[in-house]
Design a protein around this motif. Sequence first.
Motif, PDB file in Angstrom:
ATOM      1  N   GLU A 294       0.858  -1.192   0.106  1.00 37.21           N
ATOM      2  CA  GLU A 294      -0.037   0.025   0.138  1.00 37.21           C
ATOM      3  C   GLU A 294       1.065   1.253  -0.030  1.00 37.21           C
ATOM      4  O   GLU A 294       1.924   1.436   0.641  1.00 37.21           O
ATOM      5  CB  GLU A 294      -0.953  -0.048   1.398  1.00 37.21           C
ATOM      6  CG  GLU A 294      -1.795   1.025   1.152  1.00 37.21           C
ATOM      7  CD  GLU A 294      -3.103   1.024   2.378  1.00 37.21           C
ATOM      8  OE1 GLU A 294      -3.865   2.054   2.400  1.00 37.21           O
ATOM      9  OE2 GLU A 294      -3.041  -0.142   3.121  1.00 37.21           O
ATOM     10  N   GLU A 295       0.547   2.437  -0.804  1.00 40.02           N
ATOM     11  CA  GLU A 295       1.373   3.425  -0.942  1.00 40.02           C
ATOM     12  C   GLU A 295       1.461   4.132   0.242  1.00 40.02           C
ATOM     13  O   GLU A 295       0.499   4.330   1.332  1.00 40.02           O
ATOM     14  CB  GLU A 295       0.566   4.403  -2.040  1.00 40.02           C
ATOM     15  CG  GLU A 295       1.555   5.644  -2.486  1.00 40.02           C
ATOM     16  CD  GLU A 295       0.899   6.244  -3.662  1.00 40.02           C
ATOM     17  OE1 GLU A 295       1.381   7.446  -3.934  1.00 40.02           O
ATOM     18  OE2 GLU A 295      -0.147   5.819  -4.222  1.00 40.02           O
ATOM     19  N   GLY A 296       2.568   4.631   0.730  1.00 43.12           N
ATOM     20  CA  GLY A 296       2.922   5.395   1.888  1.00 43.12           C
ATOM     21  C   GLY A 296       3.164   4.457   3.108  1.00 43.12           C
ATOM     22  O   GLY A 296       3.593   5.243   4.065  1.00 43.12           O
ATOM     23  N   GLY A 297       3.031   3.174   2.797  1.00 41.26           N
ATOM     24  CA  GLY A 297       3.391   2.511   4.229  1.00 41.26           C
ATOM     25  C   GLY A 297       4.620   1.981   4.108  1.00 41.26           C
ATOM     26  O   GLY A 297       5.514   2.096   3.406  1.00 41.26           O
ATOM     27  N   GLU A 298       5.110   1.069   5.189  1.00 41.76           N
ATOM     28  CA  GLU A 298       6.449   0.644   5.409  1.00 41.76           C
ATOM     29  C   GLU A 298       6.707  -0.383   4.504  1.00 41.76           C
ATOM     30  O   GLU A 298       7.976  -0.438   4.007  1.00 41.76           O
ATOM     31  CB  GLU A 298       6.569  -0.106   6.777  1.00 41.76           C
ATOM     32  CG  GLU A 298       7.900  -0.794   6.839  1.00 41.76           C
ATOM     33  CD  GLU A 298       9.198   0.199   7.006  1.00 41.76           C
ATOM     34  OE1 GLU A 298      10.056  -0.016   6.513  1.00 41.76           O
ATOM     35  OE2 GLU A 298       8.837   1.530   7.199  1.00 41.76           O
ATOM     36  N   ALA A 300       5.953  -0.265   1.112  1.00 38.35           N
ATOM     37  CA  ALA A 300       6.184   0.754  -0.014  1.00 38.35           C
ATOM     38  C   ALA A 300       7.585   1.269   0.183  1.00 38.35           C
ATOM     39  O   ALA A 300       8.236   1.340  -0.875  1.00 38.35           O
ATOM     40  CB  ALA A 300       5.187   1.744  -0.169  1.00 38.35           C
ATOM     41  N   ALA A 301       7.728   1.650   1.397  1.00 37.76           N
ATOM     42  CA  ALA A 301       9.198   2.020   1.545  1.00 37.76           C
ATOM     43  C   ALA A 301      10.374   1.041   1.468  1.00 37.76           C
ATOM     44  O   ALA A 301      11.335   1.440   0.943  1.00 37.76           O
ATOM     45  CB  ALA A 301       9.444   2.702   3.009  1.00 37.76           C
TER      46      ALA A 301
END
Length: 320
Positions: A294-298, A300-301
């Motif tokens: 999910e975009e913006g989550g850990e 994605a990082a």
Amino acid sequence: MDVVENRIGNDTGTGVAKSPGTGIGSSGEAGPVDGVGDTHRALGGFLRARRARVAPEHVGLAGGGRRRVRGLRREELAQLAGISVDYYVRLEQGRATQPSPEVLDALARALGLDAAERGHLATLAAPRRGSAPTAGVSRPLRRVLDALGPLPAFATDHRLDVVAWNSLGAELIGGLADPDGRDRNQARYLFLDPASRAVHPDWQERAAEAVGQLRVSAGRYPDDAELAALITDLSSRSDEFRRIWGSGEVLMCGAGRKRLRHPVAGLLTLDFEALHVPAAPGELGLVVHVFSAEEGGEGAAGLARLAEAVAEEQGPPVPP
């Protein structure tokens, strides 16, 4: 992100690159394995394994006292399914063939089988003969993997050979791009390569998945000699494989969440989807495994760190 151009291991599309000492047959001859080759024996082996997993008290039977067998006795399962003990014994021993759909349904209900397990039971009762259809890596599939560049993805066949991947997919599951690195068969990699346990923190779950998928394939394609050799080899060389195989585990790829560890990107918790590409109508074919977050989550990082690691390894793009 650019993806590697050479994703196919060889001209046959099987993509197998054996690591030293992990090839089929290197352990010598092994005995027969329940669920491989002999379809009557496979049906009996599956029924035995599944009744051993059913606690008598969970189906309304007395479970106390000294019992010589784990799980249900043959006569108890026959009683629950509403069939004669003699007929059930003959089924387990491979002396009764082609049980009716009604008998299979009764056994499935008594054993508490799920949809995948019911399908496997039906397959064993009416086995398919002949070789498995070849599932090649088509140009459209290569384009799909290219288009999934920001998302790790790879494709496996019914033997769990990894036959195609993009650059993030290759890096995520242990360095597929290096032909002299990890074994490109997922089952051999998991059970015979200690490095797989570092990549997969939930190793027991991944191992059970691999065995469950191989069992489905063995039931569908009992005449596949390469598949039979793989399972026999793993059974002779890995106590853990043999234990999980003996439990009668059955699994079809679906969707969910997995944890994977990368030496640079760290621990990643990613969603995954399994996209099926049949070799022919009704056949298993290839499975494309796609990971996302999910975009913006850990997650994605973590994928961003993985992409940076791949870009650094590949170096700057070559000018046209």
